[in-house]
Scaffold this motif. Structure first.
Motif, mmCIF file in Angstrom:
data_model
loop_
_atom_site.group_PDB
_atom_site.id
_atom_site.type_symbol
_atom_site.label_atom_id
_atom_site.label_comp_id
_atom_site.label_asym_id
_atom_site.label_seq_id
_atom_site.Cartn_x
_atom_site.Cartn_y
_atom_site.Cartn_z
ATOM 1 N N ARG A 63 -4.877 5.979 -10.476
ATOM 2 C CA ARG A 63 -3.802 5.959 -9.487
ATOM 3 C C ARG A 63 -2.441 5.809 -10.161
ATOM 4 N N CYS A 64 -2.432 5.474 -11.441
ATOM 5 C CA CYS A 64 -1.187 5.221 -12.172
ATOM 6 C C CYS A 64 -0.697 6.442 -12.943
ATOM 7 N N GLN A 65 -1.234 7.614 -12.662
ATOM 8 C CA GLN A 65 -0.841 8.809 -13.399
ATOM 9 C C GLN A 65 0.355 9.530 -12.781
ATOM 10 N N ILE A 98 12.046 8.637 -6.701
ATOM 11 C CA ILE A 98 12.792 7.886 -5.704
ATOM 12 C C ILE A 98 11.821 7.040 -4.871
ATOM 13 N N GLY A 99 12.277 5.865 -4.466
ATOM 14 C CA GLY A 99 11.441 4.954 -3.704
ATOM 15 C C GLY A 99 10.976 3.798 -4.567
ATOM 16 N N ARG A 100 9.918 3.146 -4.122
ATOM 17 C CA ARG A 100 9.372 1.966 -4.806
ATOM 18 C C ARG A 100 8.237 2.389 -5.736
ATOM 19 N N VAL A 101 8.403 2.092 -7.005
ATOM 20 C CA VAL A 101 7.421 2.476 -8.012
ATOM 21 C C VAL A 101 7.154 1.285 -8.926
ATOM 22 N N TRP A 102 5.895 0.890 -9.020
ATOM 23 C CA TRP A 102 5.486 -0.146 -9.972
ATOM 24 C C TRP A 102 5.114 0.512 -11.293
ATOM 25 N N VAL A 103 5.569 -0.074 -12.389
ATOM 26 C CA VAL A 103 5.280 0.450 -13.727
ATOM 27 C C VAL A 103 4.537 -0.629 -14.509
ATOM 28 N N PRO A 153 0.793 -1.243 0.000
ATOM 29 C CA PRO A 153 0.000 0.000 0.000
ATOM 30 C C PRO A 153 0.815 1.277 0.000
ATOM 31 N N ASP A 154 2.074 1.212 0.334
ATOM 32 C CA ASP A 154 2.885 2.430 0.378
ATOM 33 C C ASP A 154 3.608 2.709 -0.940
ATOM 34 N N ASP A 155 3.484 1.812 -1.917
ATOM 35 C CA ASP A 155 4.188 1.979 -3.187
ATOM 36 C C ASP A 155 3.420 2.910 -4.124
ATOM 37 N N LEU A 156 4.142 3.498 -5.063
ATOM 38 C CA LEU A 156 3.536 4.310 -6.110
ATOM 39 C C LEU A 156 3.357 3.480 -7.372
ATOM 40 N N PHE A 157 2.484 3.992 -8.282
ATOM 41 C CA PHE A 157 2.173 3.254 -9.501
ATOM 42 C C PHE A 157 2.213 4.195 -10.703
ATOM 43 N N VAL A 158 2.771 3.675 -11.789
ATOM 44 C CA VAL A 158 2.824 4.390 -13.063
ATOM 45 C C VAL A 158 2.263 3.455 -14.126
ATOM 46 N N GLY A 159 1.279 3.903 -14.860
ATOM 47 C CA GLY A 159 0.688 3.085 -15.913
ATOM 48 C C GLY A 159 0.355 3.912 -17.131
ATOM 49 N N GLU A 160 0.160 3.241 -18.235
ATOM 50 C CA GLU A 160 -0.044 3.948 -19.504
ATOM 51 C C GLU A 160 -1.404 4.634 -19.578
ATOM 52 N N GLU A 161 -2.457 3.999 -19.025
ATOM 53 C CA GLU A 161 -3.812 4.462 -19.301
ATOM 54 C C GLU A 161 -4.343 5.395 -18.210
ATOM 55 N N ASP A 162 -5.372 6.188 -18.590
ATOM 56 C CA ASP A 162 -6.157 6.934 -17.613
ATOM 57 C C ASP A 162 -7.628 6.636 -17.881
#
Length: 383
Positions: free
Chosen positions: A122-124, A129-134, A64-73
């Motif tokens: 949430r993926c925008q 720095i830190g933990r980021v899921w892509v 729950p503390d990780d960030l997320f990056v994804g292609e879609e919105d």
């Protein structure tokens, strides 16, 4: 695999298996709900939306503390209730949230259509720095629409470094080449067994591949991921390191992307004396997978303009698969790929990847020599 990221790998493997199952359920549909993105960079389907929501909800629940990056919105879903309902229904009917056995990682679905849209959005974030899921929920959406080669990409970055990679290629055979060692992969290649490939890596621990499906159309249970277990046909196979004496075999995307300088790509192949185009794949993630599996061992990419940059979800993690076999990856200027630069990799221009340090130096030199010969000095920077 004895790694401090074992749990991250186990969770990612479990959820990407369900994502692959979802994608295969959508694949036969003539109408995949495709809409054009506002940036005109291609279509997005109900599969893309549903998978990004599934990946985000499941990994957010575990970390729950990780960030997320994804292609879609989710803007298209918020403005189109019918499309939103199709995505929601697809998630409900295709995803199995029950763990295969007690103690296995849990797959989590959004609780409502609104929660689904929120999960996608949430993926925008931009990587930092830190933990980021892509995530790239479906890489190769154009070919997915044609029922051709595509991939699902999940990566964990820690302080901008590729740390965990999990890639599902539902149409790619897990065997290197059963009969023809010179076989190449193209967009219309389809694994005749229907089993597909699941590739994964943890930095410093090698890259592996195993079948994605137990049999045609059925996702297998999460496999044991310890590399020293008894070798069976479903045991993960460690991908072999590159051998310096191997000839160069390219994978590219020829005359399918308007952003590419196809004449430069062909000129480099001619200068190096290698077959062209060789493996010809639209999606970048399948290209990185083919490099890791030894179905090709080199690739270059030169954009038409210096202000054109790659998207992080097309490369982060998938590049780690190749790097864990010894592959070298830089940009056209010879710089390492900066995954802290943003959603667009604005600190790099293009790609040069080859199986060894020596081969990479030769390929990089060929790229820069061809750019000079073709009068594209505007594209030369750095070295």
């Amino acid at each position: 695999m004895d790694s401090p990221y074992r749990r991250e790998l186990e969770v990612a493997l479990r959820v990407i298996e369900q994502a692959a199952r979802l994608s295969q359920a959508v694949l036969p549909d003539t109408d995949k709900g495709a809409v054009e993105k506002e940036d005109n960079l291609g279509p997005v389907t109900i599969g893309d939306f549903a998978i990004q929501a599934l990946l985000t909800c499941s990994l957010h629940a575990a970390f729950p503390d990780d960030l997320f990056v994804g292609e879609e919105d989710a803007s298209a879903l918020r403005s189109d209730p019918v499309l939103c309902d199709r995505v929601w229904t697809t998630l409900q009917r295709t995803v199995d949230t029950s763990p295969p056995s007690p103690g296995d990682c849990v797959v989590v679905l959004p609780s409502s259509p609104e929660d689904m849209c929120d999960a996608i959005d949430r993926c925008q974030n931009a990587p930092g720095i830190g933990r980021v899921w892509v995530f790239d929920p479906i890489d190769g959406t154009k070919t997915f629409l044609r029922r051709e080669m595509y991939a699902i990409n999940v990566a964990l970055l820690v302080d901008g470094q590729q740390t965990v990679s999990v890639v599902a290629c539902p149409l790619l055979s897990p065997e290197e080449a059963a009969e023809n060692k010179d076989a190449v992969i193209t967009n219309d290649s389809v694994d005749p067994t229907g089993r597909g490939s699941l590739l994964f890596a943890v930095k410093g621990h090698g890259a592996y591949v195993r079948p994605l499906f137990e049999s045609k159309g059925r996702v297998g249970a999460a496999a044991e991921i310890t590399p020293n277990i008894q070798n069976t046909k479903d045991t993960p196979r460690r991908l072999a390191p590159a051998v310096a004496s191997q000839p160069l075999r390219p994978v590219t995307c020829y005359f399918l992307q308007e952003s590419a300088l196809d004449d430069v790509h062909r000129g480099v192949a001619e200068r190096l004396g290698v077959a062209f185009p060789g493996s010809d794949l639209l999606g970048w993630v399948p290209r990185w997978a083919s490099l890791a599996m030894g179905r090709a061992n080199t690739t270059i990419w030169v954009y038409r303009r210096r202000d054109r940059h790659a998207k992080i979800w097309d490369h982060a993690g998938a590049m780690l698969l190749f790097a864990e076999t010894g592959g070298i990856v830089t940009d056209v200027d010879g710089r390492p790929i900066d995954l802290l630069a943003g959603r667009n990799l604005k600190n790099n221009f293009g790609f040069v990847a080859a199986p060894t340090v020596e081969a990479h130096a030769a390929v990089l030199k060929a790229v820069r020599d061809v750019l000079r010969e073709q009068g594209r000095l505007d594209l030369l920077g750095g070295n």
